[in-house]
Design an enzyme around this catalytic site. Structure first.
Site, PDB file in Angstrom:
ATOM      1  N   GLU A  19      31.197  37.472  39.893  1.00 20.14           N
ATOM      2  CA  GLU A  19      30.946  38.348  41.050  1.00 20.14           C
ATOM      3  C   GLU A  19      29.985  39.480  40.666  1.00 20.14           C
ATOM      4  O   GLU A  19      29.209  39.944  41.500  1.00 20.14           O
ATOM      5  CB  GLU A  19      32.284  38.879  41.593  1.00 20.14           C
ATOM      6  CG  GLU A  19      33.034  37.776  42.336  1.00 20.14           C
ATOM      7  CD  GLU A  19      34.544  37.895  42.336  1.00 20.14           C
ATOM      8  OE1 GLU A  19      35.066  38.982  41.997  1.00 20.14           O
ATOM      9  OE2 GLU A  19      35.209  36.896  42.665  1.00 20.14           O
ATOM     10  N   GLU A  43      35.394  30.556  33.945  1.00 21.02           N
ATOM     11  CA  GLU A  43      35.720  30.622  35.366  1.00 21.02           C
ATOM     12  C   GLU A  43      34.665  29.848  36.157  1.00 21.02           C
ATOM     13  O   GLU A  43      33.583  30.377  36.430  1.00 21.02           O
ATOM     14  CB  GLU A  43      35.740  32.074  35.847  1.00 21.02           C
ATOM     15  CG  GLU A  43      36.783  32.930  35.157  1.00 21.02           C
ATOM     16  CD  GLU A  43      37.221  34.103  36.035  1.00 21.02           C
ATOM     17  OE1 GLU A  43      38.411  34.217  36.285  1.00 21.02           O
ATOM     18  OE2 GLU A  43      36.354  34.879  36.483  1.00 21.02           O
ATOM     19  N   GLY A  63      42.997  36.134  39.525  1.00 24.43           N
ATOM     20  CA  GLY A  63      42.560  37.062  40.554  1.00 24.43           C
ATOM     21  C   GLY A  63      43.665  37.311  41.567  1.00 24.43           C
ATOM     22  O   GLY A  63      44.618  38.057  41.313  1.00 24.43           O
ATOM     23  N   GLY A  64      43.569  36.653  42.711  1.00 26.87           N
ATOM     24  CA  GLY A  64      44.485  36.909  43.828  1.00 26.87           C
ATOM     25  C   GLY A  64      45.960  36.898  43.450  1.00 26.87           C
ATOM     26  O   GLY A  64      46.737  37.769  43.885  1.00 26.87           O
ATOM     27  N   ASN A 118      42.975  40.226  37.119  1.00 25.54           N
ATOM     28  CA  ASN A 118      41.790  40.942  37.603  1.00 25.54           C
ATOM     29  C   ASN A 118      42.063  41.312  39.060  1.00 25.54           C
ATOM     30  O   ASN A 118      42.014  40.454  39.934  1.00 25.54           O
ATOM     31  CB  ASN A 118      40.567  40.020  37.478  1.00 25.54           C
ATOM     32  CG  ASN A 118      39.317  40.632  38.071  1.00 25.54           C
ATOM     33  OD1 ASN A 118      39.324  41.799  38.482  1.00 25.54           O
ATOM     34  ND2 ASN A 118      38.246  39.858  38.116  1.00 25.54           N
ATOM     35  N   TRP A 119      42.336  42.576  39.278  1.00 24.66           N
ATOM     36  CA  TRP A 119      42.711  43.008  40.639  1.00 24.66           C
ATOM     37  C   TRP A 119      41.504  43.096  41.553  1.00 24.66           C
ATOM     38  O   TRP A 119      41.633  43.289  42.735  1.00 24.66           O
ATOM     39  CB  TRP A 119      43.424  44.363  40.578  1.00 24.66           C
ATOM     40  CG  TRP A 119      44.770  44.339  39.896  1.00 24.66           C
ATOM     41  CD1 TRP A 119      45.350  43.289  39.239  1.00 24.66           C
ATOM     42  CD2 TRP A 119      45.720  45.426  39.811  1.00 24.66           C
ATOM     43  NE1 TRP A 119      46.592  43.646  38.756  1.00 24.66           N
ATOM     44  CE2 TRP A 119      46.837  44.961  39.089  1.00 24.66           C
ATOM     45  CE3 TRP A 119      45.717  46.744  40.265  1.00 24.66           C
ATOM     46  CZ2 TRP A 119      47.944  45.766  38.815  1.00 24.66           C
ATOM     47  CZ3 TRP A 119      46.826  47.554  39.993  1.00 24.66           C
ATOM     48  CH2 TRP A 119      47.931  47.059  39.286  1.00 24.66           C
ATOM     49  N   LYS A 120      40.313  43.002  40.983  1.00 22.10           N
ATOM     50  CA  LYS A 120      39.063  43.115  41.751  1.00 22.10           C
ATOM     51  C   LYS A 120      39.095  44.400  42.583  1.00 22.10           C
ATOM     52  O   LYS A 120      39.652  45.400  42.130  1.00 22.10           O
ATOM     53  CB  LYS A 120      38.839  41.842  42.581  1.00 22.10           C
ATOM     54  CG  LYS A 120      38.907  40.584  41.695  1.00 22.10           C
ATOM     55  CD  LYS A 120      38.397  39.340  42.354  1.00 22.10           C
ATOM     56  CE  LYS A 120      38.485  38.172  41.382  1.00 22.10           C
ATOM     57  NZ  LYS A 120      37.969  36.929  41.931  1.00 22.10           N
ATOM     58  N   HIS A 127      31.613  38.969  34.822  1.00 19.51           N
ATOM     59  CA  HIS A 127      32.301  38.182  35.853  1.00 19.51           C
ATOM     60  C   HIS A 127      31.257  37.636  36.832  1.00 19.51           C
ATOM     61  O   HIS A 127      30.263  38.302  37.124  1.00 19.51           O
ATOM     62  CB  HIS A 127      33.305  39.068  36.595  1.00 19.51           C
ATOM     63  CG  HIS A 127      34.224  38.272  37.475  1.00 19.51           C
ATOM     64  ND1 HIS A 127      33.821  37.794  38.697  1.00 19.51           N
ATOM     65  CD2 HIS A 127      35.491  37.843  37.292  1.00 19.51           C
ATOM     66  CE1 HIS A 127      34.818  37.106  39.239  1.00 19.51           C
ATOM     67  NE2 HIS A 127      35.845  37.115  38.406  1.00 19.51           N
ATOM     68  N   SER A 133      41.536  30.341  40.860  1.00 11.16           N
ATOM     69  CA  SER A 133      42.647  29.836  41.687  1.00 11.16           C
ATOM     70  C   SER A 133      43.899  29.487  40.881  1.00 11.16           C
ATOM     71  O   SER A 133      44.615  28.544  41.227  1.00 11.16           O
ATOM     72  CB  SER A 133      42.193  28.643  42.534  1.00 11.16           C
ATOM     73  OG  SER A 133      41.199  29.046  43.456  1.00 11.16           O
ATOM     74  N   GLY A 156      38.785  31.960  43.991  1.00 12.16           N
ATOM     75  CA  GLY A 156      39.190  32.366  45.338  1.00 12.16           C
ATOM     76  C   GLY A 156      39.138  31.264  46.374  1.00 12.16           C
ATOM     77  O   GLY A 156      39.234  31.525  47.571  1.00 12.16           O
TER      78      GLY A 156
HETATM   79  P1  13P Z   1      41.189  33.882  41.839  1.00  9.72           P
HETATM   80  O1  13P Z   1      42.390  33.718  40.919  1.00  9.72           O
HETATM   81  O2  13P Z   1      41.493  34.733  43.035  1.00  9.72           O
HETATM   82  O3  13P Z   1      40.571  32.564  42.166  1.00  9.72           O
HETATM   83  O4  13P Z   1      40.094  34.707  41.020  1.00  9.72           O
HETATM   84  C1  13P Z   1      39.767  34.308  39.733  1.00  9.72           C
HETATM   85  C2  13P Z   1      38.938  35.346  39.117  1.00  9.72           C
HETATM   86  O5  13P Z   1      37.788  35.545  39.499  1.00  9.72           O
HETATM   87  C3  13P Z   1      39.529  36.161  38.056  1.00  9.72           C
HETATM   88  O6  13P Z   1      38.571  36.925  37.398  1.00  9.72           O
END
Ligand code: 13P
Length: 254
Positions: free
Chosen positions: A102, A170, A235-236, A12-14, A100, A214, A176
């Site tokens: 977020e 999640e 994510g990251g 997920n590149w956000k 998600h 994470s 994050g």
């Molecule tokens: P991180 O891997 O950056 O913690 O993000 C997880 C995430 O929200 C994937 O959708």
């Protein structure tokens, strides 16, 4: 126990990526996937909506899948700034993340909204990845399992099957932050999710359950070790091809 569910490693590149960098990242991931020759697992990248076409072209022919990060419940209409599932499909996506945390936090998305989005994904021929997870306050007050059960009940539409649904667990506090649950906590949460899924659909044992929060190359084999964990939503660490591919490699097959 032998696993019958095909692992899925999703990035997920956000809200990250401009065209030039995204093309390099997508090509590097596609190249690595091809080179590894994996036929036993799926790789998915979910770039921002502006890059779905570009990234789909960059990975074409590699087997790497492309997804959106959200969609509107309607197929078209007066919804300024929103993207329909049909548009994502038209742009080259085969999957879409819905619910998600977020989105739930930034845009006030309720379980009912998430459920409608999952249905929209089906309508457009996309595979929805429905996200659920507890906050730190919910975990600390011992409500994790109840929260997960409620989110599942509210977010999974009727008609879910092993083939048309992916669920991502999640924990909000792990996203994050660099904080992660223990392998045992992930195992317990996933076993609980699979059990609760059994109450809302028929093929719960075949649904792929991803862990997210994470995940890095260094912790992936621990976090993804449990029987009920069928991959990761990253994510990251999905913004670096080497790191993302190393996570994909860490998925154990037994
Ligand atoms: P991180 O891997 O950056 O913690 O993000 C997880 C995430 O929200 C994937 O959708």
């Amino acid at each position: 126990m032998a696993r019958t569910r095909r692992p899925l490693i999703a990035g997920n590149w956000k809200m990250n990526g401009l065209r030039a960098d995204a093309i390099v990242l997508a090509r590097d991931i596609a190249g690595g996937f091809r080179q590894a020759g994996w036929t036993d697992r799926d790789l998915l990248v979910c770039p921002p909506a502006t890059l779905v076409v570009t990234v789909s072209e960059a990975v074409r022919g590699s087997g790497v899948l492309v997804g959106g990060q959200d969609c509107h419940a309607e197929a078209s209409g007066a919804h300024t700034g929103d993207i329909a599932a049909e548009m994502l499909r038209d742009a080259g996506a085969s999957c879409v993340i819905v619910g998600h945390s977020e989105r739930r936090t930034d845009h006030g998305e309720t379980d009912a909204v998430v459920r409608a989005k999952a249905q929209a994904a089906w309508r457009a021929g996309l595979l929805p990845i429905v996200c659920i997870g507890e906050t730190l306050a919910e975990r600390e007050s011992g409500r994790t399992f109840a929260v997960l059960a409620n989110q599942l009940k509210g977010s999974i539409p009727n008609g879910a099957t092993a083939a048309n649904l992916v669920v991502a667990y999640e924990p909000v506090w792990a996203i994050g932050t660099g904080k992660t649950p223990t392998t045992g906590e992930v195992a317990d949460a996933h076993a609980h999710i699979r059990k609760e899924l059994g109450g809302v659909m028929a093929e719960a044992s075949g649904v792929r359950l991803l862990y997210g929060g994470s995940v890095k190359a260094s912790n992936a084999s621990d976090l993804l070790a449990a029987d009920d964990v069928d991959g990761a939503l990253v994510g990251g660490a999905s913004l670096k091809a080497d790191e993302f591919l190393a996570i994909a490699k860490a998925v154990q097959r037994s």
